[in-house]
Design a protein around this motif. Structure first.
Motif, PDB file in Angstrom:
ATOM      1  N   ASP A  95       0.854  -1.184   0.000  1.00 45.44           N
ATOM      2  CA  ASP A  95       0.000   0.000   0.000  1.00 45.44           C
ATOM      3  C   ASP A  95       0.892   1.236   0.000  1.00 45.44           C
ATOM      4  O   ASP A  95       1.488   1.581   1.009  1.00 45.44           O
ATOM      5  N   THR A  97       0.221   4.254  -0.040  1.00 40.22           N
ATOM      6  CA  THR A  97      -0.184   5.415   0.755  1.00 40.22           C
ATOM      7  C   THR A  97       0.363   5.288   2.168  1.00 40.22           C
ATOM      8  O   THR A  97       0.636   6.275   2.821  1.00 40.22           O
ATOM      9  N   GLY A  98       0.478   4.047   2.638  1.00 37.11           N
ATOM     10  CA  GLY A  98       0.991   3.827   3.977  1.00 37.11           C
ATOM     11  C   GLY A  98       0.028   4.206   5.075  1.00 37.11           C
ATOM     12  O   GLY A  98       0.273   3.957   6.239  1.00 37.11           O
ATOM     13  N   ALA A  99      -1.069   4.790   4.722  1.00 41.79           N
ATOM     14  CA  ALA A  99      -1.972   5.301   5.748  1.00 41.79           C
ATOM     15  C   ALA A  99      -2.665   4.171   6.492  1.00 41.79           C
ATOM     16  O   ALA A  99      -2.952   3.132   5.928  1.00 41.79           O
ATOM     17  N   ASN A 100      -2.921   4.401   7.761  1.00 44.47           N
ATOM     18  CA  ASN A 100      -3.666   3.455   8.601  1.00 44.47           C
ATOM     19  C   ASN A 100      -2.991   2.108   8.757  1.00 44.47           C
ATOM     20  O   ASN A 100      -3.622   1.144   9.127  1.00 44.47           O
ATOM     21  N   ASN A 101      -1.726   2.001   8.465  1.00 40.01           N
ATOM     22  CA  ASN A 101      -1.007   0.748   8.665  1.00 40.01           C
ATOM     23  C   ASN A 101      -0.049   0.825   9.836  1.00 40.01           C
ATOM     24  O   ASN A 101       0.764  -0.050  10.018  1.00 40.01           O
ATOM     25  N   LEU A 102      -0.152   1.847  10.658  1.00 38.78           N
ATOM     26  CA  LEU A 102       0.883   2.129  11.629  1.00 38.78           C
ATOM     27  C   LEU A 102       0.334   2.072  13.050  1.00 38.78           C
ATOM     28  O   LEU A 102       0.362   3.037  13.777  1.00 38.78           O
TER      29      LEU A 102
END
Lengths: 114, 115
Positions: A95, A97-102
């Motif tokens: 992904d 965007t990397g968003a919401n994976n952290l």
């Protein structure tokens, strides 16, 4: 975002093998499993990452069963210096965007006893 | 290879004051993250940059927190005005790729105490 569940704390004697299990029942097809280690007063440090079966590096092994709903971080022959908090993360590394994976969660506090 | 640099390491301020933190990521890392870690909890992502642009700032309290990354390298995180609940360690991390769970390299953090 797959939620993870880990034990809050574990104790182990020096020289023993330690296995920390993480549950991630809602893991998605593209998700990878990543483990970080954090010592007091330091930022987390990447330990290992895997998708399925077994991954091994110089510090740890990661076991992932076929259904991928859990994973086990294995630390061979722990020493006092392995006392730290260990975090299990699940997310899609493709992904861009990397968003919401952290999401680190509260982790597992491992205490190694002499 | 030099790691992620942060300054200051410690900061004590009174509530309603302002404070700024600085981060210099690993050379060549296009993605930069700011996390807040409250005592006893895991790090919580505040904002993620890809070069100059913001990828995710959904958990940044925008009424008091701001961050910028000029020229796609260094970054600053500011809090104005600070509240007691902002007491935490602020961690900066960087990675080669923009994907969230790829290997991230963390700095030592800035410990903020708001009195």
């Amino acid at each position: 975002l797959a939620k993870t569940t880990q034990p809050i704390s574990m104790d182990s004697y020096e020289g023993q093998e330690v296995n920390i299990t993480c549950s991630h029942n809602n893991i998605a097809t593209n998700d990878y499993i990543t483990w970080y280690q954090q010592f007091p007063s330091q930022g987390p440090r990447f330990i290992i990452q895997g998708y399925k079966t077994k991954v091994t590096n110089e510090v740890a092994s990661l076991f992932i069963p076929a259904d991928r709903k859990s994973s086990t971080l294995s630390l061979p022959r722990v020493s006092l210096s392995d006392t730290a908090v260990y975090y299990c993360l699940v997310g899609d590394i493709s992904d861009q965007t990397g968003a919401n994976n952290l999401f680190f969660g509260t982790g597992t506090r491992l205490t190694v006893i002499p | 290879e030099a790691g992620v640099a942060q300054s200051p390491r410690y900061k004590i301020i009174e509530k309603r004051q302002s404070v700024a933190f600085w981060c210099n990521p690993i050379s060549g890392h296009a993605t930069l993250y700011w996390y807040q870690q409250i005592l006893g909890q895991g790090p919580k992502l505040l904002i993620q940059f890809q070069n100059n642009g913001v990828v995710d700032d959904s958990q940044l309290p925008k009424d008091r927190f701001s961050a910028e990354r000029l020229k796609g390298v260094d970054s600053t995180l500011k809090i104005q005005p600070a509240k007691l609940e902002d007491s935490a360690v602020y961690l900066c991390a960087s990675s080669l790729t923009p994907s969230g769970v790829y290997e991230q390299y963390f700095g030592p953090g800035t410990r903020l105490t708001v009195t």
